[in-house]
Scaffold this motif. Sequence first.
Motif, PDB file in Angstrom:
ATOM      1  N   ASP A 185       0.809  -1.217   0.000  1.00  0.00           N
ATOM      2  CA  ASP A 185       0.000   0.000   0.000  1.00  0.00           C
ATOM      3  C   ASP A 185       0.844   1.269   0.000  1.00  0.00           C
ATOM      4  O   ASP A 185       0.368   2.331  -0.424  1.00  0.00           O
ATOM      5  CB  ASP A 185      -0.923   0.019   1.225  1.00  0.00           C
ATOM      6  N   SER A 186       2.065   1.193   0.489  1.00  0.00           N
ATOM      7  CA  SER A 186       2.891   2.404   0.557  1.00  0.00           C
ATOM      8  C   SER A 186       3.209   2.938  -0.840  1.00  0.00           C
ATOM      9  O   SER A 186       3.194   4.158  -1.053  1.00  0.00           O
ATOM     10  CB  SER A 186       4.184   2.132   1.332  1.00  0.00           C
ATOM     11  N   GLU A 187       3.477   2.039  -1.798  1.00  0.00           N
ATOM     12  CA  GLU A 187       3.699   2.497  -3.178  1.00  0.00           C
ATOM     13  C   GLU A 187       2.425   3.079  -3.782  1.00  0.00           C
ATOM     14  O   GLU A 187       2.456   4.106  -4.470  1.00  0.00           O
ATOM     15  CB  GLU A 187       4.195   1.339  -4.055  1.00  0.00           C
ATOM     16  N   GLU A 188       1.307   2.427  -3.493  1.00  0.00           N
ATOM     17  CA  GLU A 188       0.032   2.912  -4.027  1.00  0.00           C
ATOM     18  C   GLU A 188      -0.291   4.309  -3.492  1.00  0.00           C
ATOM     19  O   GLU A 188      -0.676   5.208  -4.255  1.00  0.00           O
ATOM     20  CB  GLU A 188      -1.083   1.933  -3.667  1.00  0.00           C
ATOM     21  N   ARG A 189      -0.127   4.488  -2.201  1.00  0.00           N
ATOM     22  CA  ARG A 189      -0.400   5.797  -1.612  1.00  0.00           C
ATOM     23  C   ARG A 189       0.539   6.859  -2.166  1.00  0.00           C
ATOM     24  O   ARG A 189       0.119   8.008  -2.421  1.00  0.00           O
ATOM     25  CB  ARG A 189      -0.258   5.733  -0.084  1.00  0.00           C
ATOM     26  N   ALA A 190       1.805   6.491  -2.372  1.00  0.00           N
ATOM     27  CA  ALA A 190       2.785   7.449  -2.884  1.00  0.00           C
ATOM     28  C   ALA A 190       2.411   7.924  -4.286  1.00  0.00           C
ATOM     29  O   ALA A 190       2.518   9.125  -4.598  1.00  0.00           O
ATOM     30  CB  ALA A 190       4.176   6.815  -2.892  1.00  0.00           C
ATOM     31  N   ILE A 200      -0.624   7.890  -5.701  1.00  0.00           N
ATOM     32  CA  ILE A 200      -1.853   8.686  -5.636  1.00  0.00           C
ATOM     33  C   ILE A 200      -1.556  10.091  -5.120  1.00  0.00           C
ATOM     34  O   ILE A 200      -2.118  11.092  -5.606  1.00  0.00           O
ATOM     35  CB  ILE A 200      -2.905   7.997  -4.745  1.00  0.00           C
ATOM     36  N   GLU A 201      -0.667  10.188  -4.143  1.00  0.00           N
ATOM     37  CA  GLU A 201      -0.304  11.501  -3.608  1.00  0.00           C
ATOM     38  C   GLU A 201       0.287  12.399  -4.689  1.00  0.00           C
ATOM     39  O   GLU A 201      -0.067  13.583  -4.806  1.00  0.00           O
ATOM     40  CB  GLU A 201       0.694  11.342  -2.460  1.00  0.00           C
TER      41      GLU A 201
END
Length: 322
Positions: free
Chosen positions: A57-62, A64-65
Amino acid sequence: MKQPLSRRRFIGSAAGAGLGAAAAGLGLTASAKGAEKKASQPAATTAAKPVWPVWDDSEERALIEVLRSGRWGRTAGGATKVKGFETDFARRMNAKYCVATSSGTTALLTALGAVGVGPGDEVVMPPYTFVATFNAITASYALPVFADSDPTSFQVDPAAISRAITPATKVLLPVHIGGSPCNLDAITELARARGLTLIEDACQALLAEWRGQPVGTRGVAGCFSFQASKNITAGEGGAVLTNDEEFANRCYNFHTPGASKPPLSGRASNFRLTEFQAALLLAQSARAEAQSKRRDANAAYLSAQLAKIPGITPARLEAGCT
């Protein structure tokens, strides 16, 4: 009429016959073979299979940010992710400066361009490397000169480098191949004694160390790759490390259109990293040390097992590898 016996049909038939003979030799009946296959099936289907790249999820959130920020490139609104990655990577590798680039190839091009490599210059490199090392030299209008590898370590041989140097040599470009450092003590001393620029191709050696110091920091520059197969990846990406502020500025000016840092001179191109790539790399970096330790343990185990097989000798690590 029988079909002609092709190599493919022969190998397939032979393999099938071999399996049948092996089953017969083990005393397996047809029902027993079926039962054994059935019993082994769950292990085959449920065992964890290594995949790359690793992400969560950390890559996904990054991503999207960055998407929602509207700042997608280095020139758009300050490029906070690219700057953040440059700071983090320089700290992680114990270097003073980092210039992020679009690939390992463009990192090499940037470093060679910042040195001023051009027509009439020779760059000494090993023949055992990825083709990007060679391509970066020829794309800089210079001549690659090969120095052979040590057959026990597969790293470039410092004695071969010495023999390859001519009055036209401008740069020594050793490659830390396969994740292991070459003999940086000998090569650094050679560059110093001959008055040559040392650039390390460390594209395959993220977090590798020479006497406790990360590779890519002994010469004027170290070049790294974050391509899809590398230890941290954004699909593509690269970086130049240096401890020389003026050289870092030259790299920055070379990798971007419209130079803005002194000294303002020389050629330039467009080799910038995007905010999306930098965001992925920041997320990937959080796992880098743990993954590296696991690889080291696996490699040590595999080397120990291979060494037990007569006639097989695992590649030798140089004495300075830590």
